[in-house]
Design an enzyme around this catalytic site. Structure first.
Site, PDB file in Angstrom:
ATOM      1  N   HIS A  57     -28.063  18.779 103.118  1.00  0.00           N
ATOM      2  CA  HIS A  57     -28.256  17.455 103.091  1.00  0.00           C
ATOM      3  C   HIS A  57     -27.708  16.655 101.867  1.00  0.00           C
ATOM      4  O   HIS A  57     -27.532  17.269 100.797  1.00  0.00           O
ATOM      5  CB  HIS A  57     -29.919  17.195 103.117  1.00  0.00           C
ATOM      6  N   GLU A  65     -31.501  15.039 106.303  1.00  0.00           N
ATOM      7  CA  GLU A  65     -31.692  16.304 106.675  1.00  0.00           C
ATOM      8  C   GLU A  65     -30.805  16.759 107.678  1.00  0.00           C
ATOM      9  O   GLU A  65     -30.305  15.712 108.393  1.00  0.00           O
ATOM     10  CB  GLU A  65     -33.163  16.573 107.041  1.00  0.00           C
ATOM     11  N   ASP A  90     -29.647  23.319 102.226  1.00  0.00           N
ATOM     12  CA  ASP A  90     -29.233  23.017 103.704  1.00  0.00           C
ATOM     13  C   ASP A  90     -28.060  21.908 104.092  1.00  0.00           C
ATOM     14  O   ASP A  90     -28.025  21.549 105.415  1.00  0.00           O
ATOM     15  CB  ASP A  90     -30.611  22.672 104.446  1.00  0.00           C
ATOM     16  N   ASP A 133     -32.128   7.399  97.638  1.00  0.00           N
ATOM     17  CA  ASP A 133     -33.389   7.485  98.239  1.00  0.00           C
ATOM     18  C   ASP A 133     -34.485   7.426  97.459  1.00  0.00           C
ATOM     19  O   ASP A 133     -34.540   7.436  96.183  1.00  0.00           O
ATOM     20  CB  ASP A 133     -33.106   9.094  98.829  1.00  0.00           C
TER      21      ASP A 133
HETATM   22  C1  GLP Z   1     -33.043  16.038  96.570  1.00  0.00           C
HETATM   23  C2  GLP Z   1     -32.346  14.697  96.516  1.00  0.00           C
HETATM   24  C3  GLP Z   1     -30.950  14.891  96.742  1.00  0.00           C
HETATM   25  C4  GLP Z   1     -30.259  15.729  95.877  1.00  0.00           C
HETATM   26  C5  GLP Z   1     -30.860  17.112  96.310  1.00  0.00           C
HETATM   27  C6  GLP Z   1     -30.400  18.583  95.368  1.00  0.00           C
HETATM   28  O1  GLP Z   1     -33.469  16.483  98.097  1.00  0.00           O
HETATM   29  N1  GLP Z   1     -32.755  13.818  97.416  1.00  0.00           N
HETATM   30  O2  GLP Z   1     -30.139  13.515  96.460  1.00  0.00           O
HETATM   31  O3  GLP Z   1     -28.858  16.002  96.169  1.00  0.00           O
HETATM   32  O4  GLP Z   1     -32.337  17.155  96.242  1.00  0.00           O
HETATM   33  O5  GLP Z   1     -30.981  18.252  94.300  1.00  0.00           O
HETATM   34  P1  GLP Z   1     -30.334  19.245  93.075  1.00  0.00           P
HETATM   35  O6  GLP Z   1     -29.295  18.543  92.518  1.00  0.00           O
HETATM   36  O7  GLP Z   1     -31.730  19.324  92.183  1.00  0.00           O
HETATM   37  O8  GLP Z   1     -30.167  20.387  93.430  1.00  0.00           O
END
Ligand code: GLP
Length: 260
Positions: free
Chosen positions: A137, A142, A135, A66
């Protein structure tokens, strides 16, 4: 879906083992790389293996999940730049081997379609590293995302923008409102998905992922329909799992040759 509960350092080693197996066994390995904090220890371990053991990424391509829309090309939080710092700069990926959706394109839908085509042209993703949002995702899909979605423009939820504000000096207003993200249908085409989650903030999402009803409200649950998913979690992220004891026993008794 295999759930492995282990300390964070072991999780990183296991994920790195899976990446290493792909790099060593495929003529043209295709990695799916994630940003966020969850995979960082995996990248550190992969960099160590590159440095100390000669693990080579030279034949590999990498596809990002992304990207934020509209962050300047040199913005440090642009995911393309994050992955450059965290992984590319530490290993021997060839120039041009890392691909991401172009959040600065004039024609964003065309950029999304081009990205889907590039993944297909590369032969599809062999191993997709994933994190998970609090949440539920994955990538930036989302709650409410179509379970069949493809790479497209999405609006970030306030929750995700608040979660990610820590990367923008705590300034919520600096977190973009839109992103481009691989869809859930896109991610489902990766041949092996390795999802990492640590910390109590992920416990509810991890419970839904492994044990909840498949629902667009918890987008990661679509992975229950994937034939090869490995969920790597620490004790805190596993704290809401109903079958935690069963996962622990299963993993403890797993033959070493089986791999992930
Ligand atoms: C962001 C990214 C996701 C990731 C998520 C969790 O939203 N787009 O790819 O999995 O955060 O992030 P973290 O690993 O820092 O908790």
């Amino acid at each position: 879906m295999e759930v492995v509960i282990a300390p964070p350092a072991e999780l990183a080693r296991l994920a790195a083992d899976a990446v290493e197996a792909v790099l060593r066994s495929r003529a043209a390995p295709v990695l799916g790389v994630a940003t966020g904090s969850s995979p960082l220890a995996v990248y550190v371990e992969l960099a160590r293996r590159h440095r100390e053991q000669g693990l080579s990424f030279a034949r590999a391509q990498a596809f990002m999940l992304d990207e934020y829309v509209g962050l300047a090309a040199d913005h440090p939080e642009r995911y393309r730049n994050v992955i450059e710092v965290e992984l590319v700069s530490r290993v021997d990926l060839a120039p041009g081997a890392v691909h991401g959706p172009d959040g600065l394109a004039d024609d964003l839908p065309a950029a999304c379609a081009a990205y889907e085509a590039a993944i297909v042209d590369a032969g599809g993703v062999d191993l997709q590293l994933l994190g998970i949002g609090s949440d539920g995702h994955i990538a930036f899909n989302e709650p409410g995302s179509s379970l069949a979605s493809r790479t497209r423009i999405k609006t970030l939820t306030r929750q995700t923008r608040e979660d990610n504000a820590r990367f923008f000096d705590g300034d919520l207003a600096a977190v973009p409102e839109h992103c481009l993200t691989q869809g859930l249908g896109t991610i489902m085409e990766a041949r092996h998905v390795v999802l990492l989650a640590t910390g109590r903030a992920k416990a509810e999402a991890v419970h839904h992922l492994a044990e909840g009803a498949v629902s667009a409200m918890w987008p990661a649950t679509v992975l229950q329909h994937h034939p090869h998913v490995t969920v790597l979690v620490d004790d805190a992220a596993a704290s809401r799992l109903q079958l935690a004891e069963h996962y622990r026993q299963t993993y403890a008794g797993k033959p070493a040759w089986q791999g992930l």
